[in-house]
Design a protein around this motif. Sequence first.
Motif, PDB file in Angstrom:
ATOM      1  N   SER A 272       0.820  -1.215   0.000  1.00 28.71           N
ATOM      2  CA  SER A 272       0.000   0.000   0.000  1.00 28.71           C
ATOM      3  C   SER A 272       0.855   1.267   0.000  1.00 28.71           C
ATOM      4  CB  SER A 272      -0.933   0.015   1.216  1.00 28.71           C
ATOM      5  OG  SER A 272      -0.192   0.130   2.422  1.00 28.71           O
ATOM      6  N   GLY A 273       2.186   1.087  -0.149  1.00 29.49           N
ATOM      7  CA  GLY A 273       3.070   2.239  -0.236  1.00 29.49           C
ATOM      8  C   GLY A 273       3.696   2.654   1.070  1.00 29.49           C
ATOM      9  N   LYS A 274       3.458   1.871   2.126  1.00 34.43           N
ATOM     10  CA  LYS A 274       4.081   2.159   3.427  1.00 34.43           C
ATOM     11  C   LYS A 274       5.216   1.159   3.638  1.00 34.43           C
ATOM     12  CE  LYS A 274      -0.104   1.962   5.181  1.00 34.43           C
ATOM     13  NZ  LYS A 274      -1.242   1.945   6.149  1.00 34.43           N
ATOM     14  N   GLY A 275       5.472   0.760   4.859  1.00 34.63           N
ATOM     15  CA  GLY A 275       6.531  -0.202   5.100  1.00 34.63           C
ATOM     16  C   GLY A 275       7.802   0.447   5.602  1.00 34.63           C
ATOM     17  N   LEU A 276       8.664  -0.370   6.242  1.00 31.11           N
ATOM     18  CA  LEU A 276       9.891   0.116   6.859  1.00 31.11           C
ATOM     19  C   LEU A 276      11.027   0.140   5.843  1.00 31.11           C
ATOM     20  CD1 LEU A 276       9.659  -1.795  10.262  1.00 31.11           C
ATOM     21  CD2 LEU A 276       8.901   0.526   9.727  1.00 31.11           C
ATOM     22  N   ARG A 277      11.828   1.199   5.910  1.00 29.57           N
ATOM     23  CA  ARG A 277      12.869   1.446   4.919  1.00 29.57           C
ATOM     24  C   ARG A 277      14.257   1.416   5.573  1.00 29.57           C
ATOM     25  NH1 ARG A 277      10.596   4.591   0.941  1.00 29.57           N
ATOM     26  NH2 ARG A 277      12.562   4.297  -0.191  1.00 29.57           N
ATOM     27  N   ILE A 278      15.268   1.809   4.836  1.00 30.40           N
ATOM     28  CA  ILE A 278      16.650   1.767   5.310  1.00 30.40           C
ATOM     29  C   ILE A 278      16.828   2.553   6.600  1.00 30.40           C
ATOM     30  CG2 ILE A 278      19.003   2.564   4.807  1.00 30.40           C
ATOM     31  CD1 ILE A 278      18.530   1.779   1.890  1.00 30.40           C
ATOM     32  N   ASP A 279      16.305   3.765   6.653  1.00 29.14           N
ATOM     33  CA  ASP A 279      16.500   4.599   7.841  1.00 29.14           C
ATOM     34  C   ASP A 279      15.798   4.027   9.065  1.00 29.14           C
ATOM     35  OD1 ASP A 279      18.102   6.351   6.464  1.00 29.14           O
ATOM     36  OD2 ASP A 279      16.492   7.780   6.023  1.00 29.14           O
ATOM     37  N   ASP A 280      14.722   3.280   8.860  1.00 25.88           N
ATOM     38  CA  ASP A 280      14.054   2.613   9.979  1.00 25.88           C
ATOM     39  C   ASP A 280      14.910   1.474  10.529  1.00 25.88           C
ATOM     40  OD1 ASP A 280      11.419   4.017   9.875  1.00 25.88           O
ATOM     41  OD2 ASP A 280      11.332   3.097   7.895  1.00 25.88           O
ATOM     42  N   ALA A 281      15.611   0.780   9.633  1.00 25.10           N
ATOM     43  CA  ALA A 281      16.418  -0.371  10.043  1.00 25.10           C
ATOM     44  C   ALA A 281      17.753   0.033  10.655  1.00 25.10           C
ATOM     45  CB  ALA A 281      16.657  -1.278   8.834  1.00 25.10           C
ATOM     46  N   ARG A 282      18.233   1.215  10.344  1.00 27.07           N
ATOM     47  CA  ARG A 282      19.591   1.607  10.706  1.00 27.07           C
ATOM     48  C   ARG A 282      19.906   1.529  12.209  1.00 27.07           C
ATOM     49  NH1 ARG A 282      23.545   4.372   7.980  1.00 27.07           N
ATOM     50  NH2 ARG A 282      22.099   4.910   6.280  1.00 27.07           N
ATOM     51  N   PRO A 283      19.074   2.086  13.117  1.00 26.40           N
ATOM     52  CA  PRO A 283      19.464   2.099  14.539  1.00 26.40           C
ATOM     53  C   PRO A 283      19.741   0.720  15.124  1.00 26.40           C
ATOM     54  CG  PRO A 283      17.658   3.628  14.162  1.00 26.40           C
ATOM     55  CD  PRO A 283      17.815   2.834  12.901  1.00 26.40           C
TER      56      PRO A 283
END
Length: 297
Positions: A272-283
């Motif tokens: 639907s165009g949402k979802g977790l991306r690189i910056d979400d995974a980084r920490p």
Amino acid sequence: MMNNFAMTGVGGFVAPRHLKTIRDTENNLLASLDLHDSVGIIDTYFPDSEFFTSPERFERHLAKVQNSHSEKINYMSICSPNYLHDSQIRLALNLDMDVICEKPLVINPYNLDSLKLLEEKSTRKIYTIMQLRNHPLLKELKENYKNLKKRVNVDLKYITARGKWYHFSWKGDESKSGGLATNIGVHLFDLLIWIFGSVKSFAVKSFSQQKITGTLELDNADVTFLLSIDKNDLPRKIIKNTYRSLIIEGEEIEFSDGFTDLHTEVYKDILSGKGLRIDDARPSIELTYAIRQAANK
């Protein structure tokens, strides 16, 4: 609109969740890859999927499909061993596919920077699976602590018993899996950071191939944690091989169950165009890398 998928690591432990989710969201799997051929599970979901045991032939087939005038592949689901994620993400982007990658997105945080640049140059996106954020109990917990006014004490325990095979597989090879902190801990650390804020400091108390203990200082919480694959660490009351628990200010939230449909919820967000991306995974990737480096000094 139905999307077409390719998948890597289709013979692995987590792949059936992705196969079921692709089917349940009314999409199609056109091609899949695994170095091993014990992949009869495909028949349950997509018996017409092309299957390859050679990465080179798989890549050639995908390139042929993407260069044809027929239906193209929209997404690549990556369920392969951790150390292969980076190269397979690159393959997908270069072949004009969006990526849905199992945790961890990569083992080392410096790989995120080059993937970010590649993503920015492409027209496609990189998504990661951190399904605990979709767990109903944990979403409620996040909401309860959204406007936290005081620090809390948190005790995290994740014990998932593994047999002797574990240490002879890629999972037991730190260079391929990232070790326990990454392989079984990254989505739990992501959960803690998501709920209680950024990492201010950490300490590793003990570190072995079987278990890791330590502490975290987050913006709004002081955390002690145990990650273990030793069955002897399971509470006596637990019959299953897995135990996940958060104790916050003395109140336990046990979330060993409720994982059945989480991948479906994650896919729905992504589609639907949402979802977790690189910056979400980084920490969480930066934290697990730091824990590994500190323990190996």
